[in-house]
Structures are given as structure tokens and as C-alpha cells.
Write an enzyme that holds these catalytic residues in place. Sequence first.
Site, PDB file in Angstrom:
ATOM      1  N   GLY A  42      29.414  38.338  33.718  1.00  0.00           N
ATOM      2  CA  GLY A  42      30.786  37.945  34.027  1.00  0.00           C
ATOM      3  C   GLY A  42      31.117  38.440  35.418  1.00  0.00           C
ATOM      4  N   TYR A  89      41.706  51.399  32.833  1.00  0.00           N
ATOM      5  CA  TYR A  89      40.406  52.107  32.806  1.00  0.00           C
ATOM      6  C   TYR A  89      40.308  53.194  33.878  1.00  0.00           C
ATOM      7  CZ  TYR A  89      39.438  47.351  31.047  1.00  0.00           C
ATOM      8  OH  TYR A  89      39.503  46.153  30.420  1.00  0.00           O
ATOM      9  N   CYS A 117      58.080  48.665  36.195  1.00  0.00           N
ATOM     10  CA  CYS A 117      58.742  49.888  35.733  1.00  0.00           C
ATOM     11  C   CYS A 117      57.881  50.658  34.745  1.00  0.00           C
ATOM     12  CB  CYS A 117      60.077  49.526  35.104  1.00  0.00           C
ATOM     13  SG  CYS A 117      61.135  48.751  36.311  1.00  0.00           S
TER      14      CYS A 117
HETATM   15  N1  LLP Z   1      28.970  38.949  27.061  1.00  0.00           N
HETATM   16  C1  LLP Z   1      29.786  39.452  26.115  1.00  0.00           C
HETATM   17  C2  LLP Z   1      29.487  39.204  24.706  1.00  0.00           C
HETATM   18  C3  LLP Z   1      30.897  40.208  26.497  1.00  0.00           C
HETATM   19  O1  LLP Z   1      31.692  40.707  25.573  1.00  0.00           O
HETATM   20  C4  LLP Z   1      31.161  40.429  27.873  1.00  0.00           C
HETATM   21  C5  LLP Z   1      32.311  41.187  28.302  1.00  0.00           C
HETATM   22  C6  LLP Z   1      30.287  39.870  28.818  1.00  0.00           C
HETATM   23  C7  LLP Z   1      29.200  39.152  28.373  1.00  0.00           C
HETATM   24  C8  LLP Z   1      30.491  39.997  30.288  1.00  0.00           C
HETATM   25  O2  LLP Z   1      30.465  41.309  30.720  1.00  0.00           O
HETATM   26  P1  LLP Z   1      30.361  41.611  32.293  1.00  0.00           P
HETATM   27  O3  LLP Z   1      29.080  41.006  32.763  1.00  0.00           O
HETATM   28  O4  LLP Z   1      31.554  40.996  32.948  1.00  0.00           O
HETATM   29  O5  LLP Z   1      30.374  43.051  32.418  1.00  0.00           O
HETATM   30  N2  LLP Z   1      38.272  43.843  30.972  1.00  0.00           N
HETATM   31  C9  LLP Z   1      37.129  44.690  31.165  1.00  0.00           C
HETATM   32  C10 LLP Z   1      35.876  44.009  30.774  1.00  0.00           C
HETATM   33  C11 LLP Z   1      35.772  43.607  29.334  1.00  0.00           C
HETATM   34  C12 LLP Z   1      34.476  42.926  29.082  1.00  0.00           C
HETATM   35  C13 LLP Z   1      34.402  42.344  27.749  1.00  0.00           C
HETATM   36  N3  LLP Z   1      33.177  41.663  27.475  1.00  0.00           N
HETATM   37  C14 LLP Z   1      37.087  45.121  32.642  1.00  0.00           C
HETATM   38  O6  LLP Z   1      37.946  44.724  33.408  1.00  0.00           O
HETATM   39  O7  LLP Z   1      36.212  45.890  33.034  1.00  0.00           O
END
Ligand code: LLP
Length: 431
Positions: free
Chosen positions: A290, A331, A359
Amino acid sequence: MSNVHIPESPWFSYRDGALTCEEVSLASVAEEVDTPAFVYSGGAIDEAYLSIDDALSFAPHLIAYAIKANGNLSVLARLASQGCGADIVSIGEMLRALKAGFSPDHIIYSGVGKRREEIVAAARAGIRALHVENVQELDVVESVAQEVGRPIAIGLRVNPDVDANTHPYIATGLRESKFGLAIPVAESLIPRVLRSQDLELEAVACHIGSQLESPRPLREAIEILGNFARHCIDEGANLRAIDVGGGWPMHYGKEVDPYPPARVFGEAIREGLEAAKVLRPEIEIITEPGRALVGDAGVLLTRVLYTKTQGDRRFVIVDAAMTELIRPALYGAYHAIMPITEPDADADLVPVDVVGPVCESGDFVARDRPLPEVKQGDLLAIRGAGAYGREMQSMYNARPLPPEVLVDGSRSRVVRRRSGPEALWQGEILG
Ligand code: LLP
């Protein structure tokens, strides 16, 4: 305070003293769409895609972009045109992916809580695989297959019980987490899945967490996943893919970059699969990055509304807030901040709290961050905002949703407009 070099990147760098995204000055973007605004570099997205593609060149593979990181249609269309697939977690995301041009057989569906009607919609669309994470879910998938009159291709998502060594909120591969099937449970399901007329075991999958600092936990998890894949094959499964999840890290504009490059993670995947003896030409590797595809490609452009000193703290109050970028509040995440006008190399740096107008005391972009002097009216670029920025936005405090701009060389395009007042009460019924 000593001077600290503010990190440039090939996509966000100073030209004649003005910060640019590729060849477009960010000041001109602010002039056109006002602030706060997200600005994405198309070239950075392409480069990130190609570096993961290259890291997996040792085997047939599909990069299934986790569109939860940034679902903007133009960003999605750009990745789809590269041959990228999509990892979705809801039917809303499937609709986005299809609208942007991803082909259904490049879409995989992860998630611990899929509603029955979502499973029906995914089956009707004919997506590549639906990852099952729960025994009860398997029952629902089978009954949906009977309803739609054809078998459903599934992946079994296992929980390898490996510590990803990342922020606890984004670690997903430990036994105590809600994600995936414990390996013994997944193993016990294999005969049932293989016997079922309603299921096709297309893949096995895992995702241990995000922003992996080292390839070691990935290597460990992939060997465990690979052993599970071999077990499925030994039992008679015609497995076509092994989905190794996401977790490829991004950089957030850190000055000293602690993260190894993509090829190191590719190597860990290769080693894990080889150790389990499932690195085979007939088995495709799927990965679900992602943030690594879009995160460093984006900045959040913001303007300084006011400055003030209170007690012994210096505040820089900007027009972006936790509503646009919740990651620091949620985080304690670090995002580098670059002034839009290049500071003098010997400028003094002063630690400041960069905060938004919302706020909440937790509404901050950075705390105690050494920055060159910033004044009322200055523009700042918050780095690493291309992933989980606009996507995790809220309208708290009745704030409008910011625009998004996609840059390609010297061309910039508004790819989402700022929301107007009607969005504030959309769907509400007065009375
Ligand atoms: N695959 C699955 C099954 C996932 O749950 C996630 C992320 C990804 C792939 C992608 O992960 P990445 O490559 O982006 O690390 N809001 C949080 C991140 C939550 C991620 C949830 N799942 C942040 O801003 O760090």
C-alpha cells in the site's frame, strides 16, 4: 541548535529556491487550489511500482496495490495501466477499483469482516480470489457460491504468529491479532475446501503488518506460509498463487533512512519460498503493498496561519490538521516538513510544535521539530502524505475535504476538488 539538512527527494526538491513537485512549483499549486491540499508525483508512483516489480523479477508475480492507502481514482488508474492489481477490503473499494480500470481477475479481497452481500458482489464480479480468514466465513462463502451458481476462488489467509516488530496498531501477524487463521485451523480446513464443489483453492496468503523495518520477520513468515502452501499442494490442491501480503516500507522524508530498499524485501520473499520448496514457475507470487507505492509520492501542502509562544513552547499553527493527516495523532508518526522556500544552509533551527486548528490537544503534525524560522503566511510541505492521508480524513469540526493534485513533469491536474458546503450536511434530514 545545530543546522539540520532538510531532506530532498528526486520528486520533491528545490529549484531556484522554490520547492517543486517534479517540475511544478508547490507555491503555484497553492495559488491554484489553496491550502490544505494533497499533491502527488506521478513519477514517484511509477518509480515505486517498478522497484517492487524489479524486486520480484525472480518469479511470476502480481502486485496487488492495497487501495486503502490511497484510493483516488486517478492514482488507481495510473497503477492499473502499469498492469498492477488491487487488494481490496470492502465492496466500496471494489467499486473504486473497477471504476478506475482494474480487471476483476487482478483483484483480491482481504478482510476479517466481509458482509454476505459483499461476498455476493465480489463473486458476481468474478474477482481473482477472496481471502478467507474465518471458519464461519467459509460457510458463508460456500452458501454464496450455491446462490450465484458457480464456485468461488478463495485464498486461505493464515496468521503465521510472527512479530513484525512495527507499531502495534499496524502489526497483524501475531497470534493475538484478529487477522488470519491460525495455521492448525487452516490445515484442518484443507480437506473440506478441496472436497467442496463450491470452492476453488486459488491461493494461500498472509500479511504480518506494515512498515517493516527489517526483512527478517518477512523471511520467517514467508517460510511458514510456504510450508502451509506445500501442505496444501501435498493434499492435492492446484495452488496458483502465494500472497505474501504488504509491509514494504516507505521513508516519510526521514533524514537518515533506516529502511532497506525493495530488493532486500524481494530477496527475503525468495529465500522464504525457496526454503519451503514452493518457488515454482507455475505459482505466482502476489504482494499487497500500500504505502510503499504512494506514500512518499505525496505531500500535504499547508499554510502557516499564526505563530505563538506559550509557556516555553513555540507553536506554528497551520491550516492542515488531524482531519487531513491523522497519523501523527494516532501513531505518533513522523512526517518530515519542508518549507516551500529553500532555507539558508546556515539558518538556525528552532524546535516548534506544528499544530492544526482542530479543537483537540492531540491535533499536531509534529512536536519539538527543529525547523528554520517560519512566519505567518509561509507554506510548508508535509512529506510522506500520499498514503493513509486523504484516505483517513474526517470532516470533524465541519472542515471541508481537501483537494488532490497529480503532477506529471511540468503538468499538474486537480484530481479531486475541495468539498463545498453541501458536503457538510449531505444525507442529513433537517427536522
Ligand atoms: N494487505 C493487508 C491485508 C493489509 O491489511 C494492509 C494494511 C496492506 C496489505 C497494506 O499495508 P502497507 O503496505 O500499506 O503497509 N493506517 C495505518 C495503516 C493500516 C494498514 C492496514 N492494513 C497507517 O497509516 O500506518
